[in-house]
Design a protein around this motif. Structure first.
Motif, short mmCIF file in Angstrom:
data_model
loop_
_atom_site.label_atom_id
_atom_site.label_comp_id
_atom_site.label_asym_id
_atom_site.label_seq_id
_atom_site.Cartn_x
_atom_site.Cartn_y
_atom_site.Cartn_z
N TYR A 167 37.84 30.05 34.83
CA TYR A 167 38.60 28.90 35.32
C TYR A 167 37.77 27.63 35.19
N GLY A 168 38.46 26.49 35.27
CA GLY A 168 37.75 25.22 35.19
C GLY A 168 38.68 24.03 35.22
N ASP A 169 38.07 22.84 35.23
CA ASP A 169 38.79 21.57 35.24
C ASP A 169 38.35 20.75 34.03
N LEU A 170 39.34 20.13 33.35
CA LEU A 170 39.08 19.38 32.13
C LEU A 170 39.70 17.99 32.24
N PHE A 171 39.23 17.08 31.35
CA PHE A 171 39.81 15.74 31.22
C PHE A 171 39.86 15.02 32.57
N ASN A 172 38.66 14.89 33.18
CA ASN A 172 38.53 14.20 34.47
C ASN A 172 39.42 14.81 35.54
N ASN A 173 39.48 16.14 35.53
CA ASN A 173 40.23 16.93 36.52
C ASN A 173 41.74 16.77 36.42
N HIS A 174 42.24 16.24 35.32
CA HIS A 174 43.70 16.16 35.13
C HIS A 174 44.28 17.52 34.75
N ILE A 175 43.46 18.39 34.14
CA ILE A 175 43.90 19.72 33.74
C ILE A 175 43.05 20.76 34.45
N HIS A 176 43.73 21.73 35.06
CA HIS A 176 43.06 22.88 35.65
C HIS A 176 43.64 24.14 35.01
N TYR A 177 42.77 25.09 34.65
CA TYR A 177 43.24 26.32 34.01
C TYR A 177 42.59 27.53 34.66
N GLU A 178 43.29 28.68 34.59
CA GLU A 178 42.77 29.95 35.07
C GLU A 178 43.29 31.05 34.15
N LEU A 179 42.40 31.98 33.80
CA LEU A 179 42.78 33.12 32.97
C LEU A 179 42.07 34.35 33.53
N ALA A 180 42.86 35.34 33.99
CA ALA A 180 42.29 36.49 34.68
C ALA A 180 42.77 37.80 34.06
N VAL A 181 41.90 38.80 34.12
CA VAL A 181 42.24 40.18 33.79
C VAL A 181 42.02 40.99 35.05
N MET A 182 43.11 41.65 35.55
CA MET A 182 43.05 42.29 36.87
C MET A 182 43.66 43.68 36.83
N ASN A 183 43.32 44.47 37.86
CA ASN A 183 43.83 45.85 37.94
C ASN A 183 45.35 45.89 38.00
N GLY A 184 45.93 45.01 38.82
CA GLY A 184 47.38 45.03 39.02
C GLY A 184 47.81 46.00 40.12
N GLN A 185 46.88 46.46 40.96
CA GLN A 185 47.21 47.45 41.97
C GLN A 185 47.03 46.94 43.40
N GLY A 186 46.46 45.74 43.57
CA GLY A 186 46.34 45.19 44.91
C GLY A 186 44.97 45.36 45.53
N VAL A 187 44.88 45.00 46.82
CA VAL A 187 43.59 44.94 47.49
C VAL A 187 43.02 46.33 47.77
N ASN A 188 41.72 46.45 47.56
CA ASN A 188 40.96 47.65 47.92
C ASN A 188 41.54 48.93 47.31
N ARG A 189 42.11 48.80 46.10
CA ARG A 189 42.66 49.96 45.42
C ARG A 189 42.14 50.04 44.00
N LYS A 190 41.89 51.26 43.54
CA LYS A 190 41.60 51.46 42.14
C LYS A 190 42.89 51.30 41.34
N ASP A 191 42.75 51.00 40.06
CA ASP A 191 43.93 50.85 39.21
C ASP A 191 44.66 52.18 39.11
N GLY A 192 46.00 52.10 39.14
CA GLY A 192 46.81 53.30 39.06
C GLY A 192 47.03 53.79 37.64
N ASN A 193 46.64 52.97 36.65
CA ASN A 193 46.74 53.38 35.25
C ASN A 193 45.61 52.72 34.46
N SER A 194 45.58 52.95 33.18
CA SER A 194 44.49 52.40 32.35
C SER A 194 44.79 51.00 31.83
N ASP A 195 45.99 50.48 32.11
CA ASP A 195 46.36 49.14 31.65
C ASP A 195 45.91 48.10 32.66
N LYS A 196 45.62 46.90 32.15
CA LYS A 196 45.23 45.78 33.01
C LYS A 196 46.27 44.67 32.89
#
Length: 348
Positions: A167-196
């Motif tokens: 994540y980060g801020d660009l162009f004097n903070n006019h643009i903010h971006y986020e890109l995440a890869v996550m389990n998809g299963q929620g808090v304190n849980r292992k992933d239920g499958n091999s996909d992210k």
């Protein structure tokens, strides 16, 4: 068990900060270090509690109760100029967040986050309940599609997940971006499958107080329950889970308003919803609050509900407030009902 886990985690956090300060001290004259100042400069402690009263007639008879909704405590620490951490615990449930941040560039252009944290989907989900206008906090669509609420296909995950994010801020903070890869299963849980799940977010802030937000999520869920509105997905199934959203928020001294459209697909079932929520300052500390919230879990089954809310909130000290709201719930798959809520919030 939870208390023991929390105390152990808190001790680990304290030791990590102490070790980082001590390591720095080895590189400088120990007499020149103000240990108390170093710790207070590096660690921030925050917390809040929300509780109140609720009355409704959703089941055809009256239901009323006093309740304690949330009691959270968190610590934010700066380990070095580039490393920082966050630890959050909810005393009424589970550890909510624990992650490490590393700022890669000199400015705020690029950072990486690793751990468990609020994911980026939707405008509302990343926002704190302490600042949102509704006592029930999030809209129906956000509760469902962000996976925080009543979706038994995903389970309760509080809008958080485990993974890694750039994540980060660009162009004097006019643009903010986020890109995440996550389990998809929620808090304190292992992933239920091999996909992210991949979650992306883009914000554009043309002027102070105004922002436009778009987000999307693509992944495969692992069902931990079944739902009447999605009979094609059964317990234990891996199913398609995609989401999109687009919204805007305006904050000014005279008006605060937030609106968003959201849609998702779980298996073969498409769902969609929208909301608009506003607060209008009347006198110092006192706001009028209003919201219209629609969500359809399955358009082919007309499985939708509209919530219309009106109320007031009084900020009696910084983040502390009293709230009272009435909601008329218009349901197409159940009975219409009335919902009255009152709440006190104390935060620091």
């Amino acid at each position: 068990m939870r208390k023991h886990s929390f105390l152990t985690s808190s001790l680990a956090v304290a030791m990590a900060i102490f070790s980082s300060v001590a390591a720095m001290g080895q590189q400088t004259d120990s007499k020149s270090i103000d240990w108390k100042k170093e710790l207070t400069d590096r660690v921030e402690l925050h917390g809040y509690a929300q509780g109140g009263y609720s009355y409704d007639d959703a089941t055809g008879k009256t239901n009323s109760t006093f309740n304690l909704k949330r009691t959270l405590f968190w610590a934010k620490g700066r380990i070095t100029d580039r490393f920082s951490f966050m630890f959050m615990h909810d005393f009424s449930s589970v550890v909510q967040e624990y992650y490490l941040d590393y700022r890669i560039t000199r400015g705020n252009g690029l950072s990486v986050r690793l751990g468990q944290f609020k994911h980026s989907y939707s405008l509302e989900n990343p926002l704190s309940p302490t600042m949102l206008e509704l006592i029930d906090v999030y809209s129906q669509a956000v509760l469902y599609l962000a996976g925080e609420g009543p979706d038994p296909l995903n389970g309760v995950n509080y809008g958080r997940d485990q993974g890694i994010m750039l994540y980060g801020d660009l162009f004097n903070n006019h643009i903010h971006y986020e890109l995440a890869v996550m389990n998809g299963q929620g808090v304190n849980r292992k992933d239920g499958n091999s996909d992210k799940d991949v979650i992306a977010r883009l914000e554009y802030k043309p002027v102070n107080g105004l922002r436009f937000v778009a987000s999307a999520q693509k992944g495969r869920g692992h069902a931990v329950g079944t739902a009447a509105w999605n009979p094609g997905v059964q317990l234990g199934d891996d199913y398609r889970r995609d989401r999109i959203s687009a919204g805007a928020e305006l904050k000014s001294p005279h008006l605060n308003v937030r609106a968003e459209y959201l849609a998702g697909k779980d298996g073969d079932v498409t769902s969609r919803g929208a909301y608009v929520t506003t607060s209008i300052p009347i006198v110092k500390g006192l706001d009028l609050v209003a919201s219209a919230d629609y969500y359809n879990r399955n358009p082919e089954m007309d499985y939708y509900q509209t919530n219309l809310t009106g109320g007031i909130q009084y900020w009696f000290f910084k983040k502390c407030r009293l709230q009272m709201q009435y909601t008329r719930c218009l349901s197409h798959f159940s009975n219409d009902y009335n919902w009255l809520q009152a709440q006190v919030q104390v935060a620091f």
